[in-house]
Enzyme design. Structure first.
Site, mmCIF file in Angstrom:
data_model
loop_
_atom_site.group_PDB
_atom_site.id
_atom_site.type_symbol
_atom_site.label_atom_id
_atom_site.label_comp_id
_atom_site.label_asym_id
_atom_site.label_seq_id
_atom_site.Cartn_x
_atom_site.Cartn_y
_atom_site.Cartn_z
ATOM 1 N N GLY A 1 28.179 8.866 22.855
ATOM 2 C CA GLY A 1 26.986 8.313 22.213
ATOM 3 C C GLY A 1 25.971 7.807 23.218
ATOM 4 C CG ASP A 2 27.151 4.778 25.766
ATOM 5 O OD1 ASP A 2 26.698 4.213 24.758
ATOM 6 O OD2 ASP A 2 28.247 4.490 26.278
#
Length: 303
Positions: free
Chosen positions: A248-249
């Protein structure tokens, strides 16, 4: 300049143990230690993709020195506020299944918090600020909203990737972009969000609350981008899952690496989706080579 803020950084200590057995002596097959925390991950992805950024947040002790040294080795600038305790260590145990054990954050004083606010007040309208990750128990759950208040006069764009109460508080502050996953989106509205239609419905509600751009990650189903004009879908790339930490990052970092250059949201969404998949298929965060390899697979479409 892109600034990332990690309120609760960590050393991520990865352990590979074949057939881990709780309550017994286990031998580590391989290990590695990396600077961790969602904002730090975003900065590392940006660096891998050729963009500079500066890490903000709180750091302390011998563990904090390790993180600063590792970031310096990668050529990533840091401007952390020093704290008295040791930055935490998070254990990522990889065996027949994945187990995570997250450490305890150090205490943060009012003086240290004000020092961070002072750094934020120097941002300008040309800057992007990424507020990402969990909130330490020693800070108020409104901290991200409070931080936005300190940059509001500057016109800096704020990107937020958090969950739970911190996400609930930040919505009313109307950040430039938020990136919940579908579970976090459903949690905010008190519903279960599983389908694309549900993602579109509830993602649009966030836009209607004043958030300009929403990206909802859906794990193996891909991701959906929503603004006032359109809904875009990015399918997942094909590959072998090796690492679920930081995908997600990487989506956020990949998105910003393109947006900072072109301002094109469709291209930025494509690169973000490719970056998330590239991390999932790697033992560490994505590389530029892997992202470029996967980009042709990510066909952005309106839904």
């Amino acid at each position: 300049m892109i600034y990332t803020c990690t309120l609760n950084p960590a050393i991520d200590y990865f352990l590979q143990v074949d057939h881990f057995k709780a309550g017994e002596l286990n031998h580590v097959k391989a290990d590695r230690k990396m600077p961790g925390g969602k904002g730090i991950n975003v900065s590392r992805v940006l660096k891998h993709l050729g963009q500079t950024s500066k890490c903000l947040g709180f750091i302390g002790g011998f563990t904090g020195e390790f993180i600063k040294d590792k970031l310096a080795e990668e050529g990533i600038e840091a401007d952390f506020v020093p704290v008295d305790g040791d930055t935490r260590i998070n254990v990522k145990l990889k065996s027949d299944s994945e187990t995570e054990i997250n450490g305890v954050a150090p205490q943060i004083t009012d003086e240290q918090l004000n020092a961070l606010y002072a750094k934020l007040e120097k941002l300008t309208a040309d800057d992007l600020l990424v507020l990402s990750g969990s909130v330490p128990a020693t800070l108020p759950v409104t901290i991200y909203k409070d931080m936005m208040d300190h940059v509001s006069a500057s016109g800096a764009k704020v990107v937020v990737d958090t969950s739970g109460k911190a996400f609930r508080e930040i919505v009313d502050a109307k950040p430039f972009l938020v990136k919940p996953n579908h579970h976090e989106l459903g949690e905010y509205f008190g519903v279960t969000v599983e389908t694309f239609d549900e993602v579109k419905t509830y993602g649009k509600k966030l836009v209607e609350k004043g958030i300009e751009h929403v990206i909802v990650s859906m794990g193996g189903k891909g991701a959906v981008y929503i603004d006032k004009d359109e809904y875009l879908y990015a399918p997942p790339a094909k590959g072998e899952l090796k690492n679920s930490v930081g995908a997600g990052d990487s989506l956020v970092g990949g998105f910003l690496s393109e947006y900072a250059v072109s301002g094109d949201f469709r291209k930025a969404f494509q690169k973000g989706a490719a970056s998330g998949s590239a991390t999932a298929f790697s033992v560490d965060l994505c590389t530029q080579k892997k992202v470029e390899e996967l980009l042709p697979q990510i066909k952005i479409s309106a839904i």
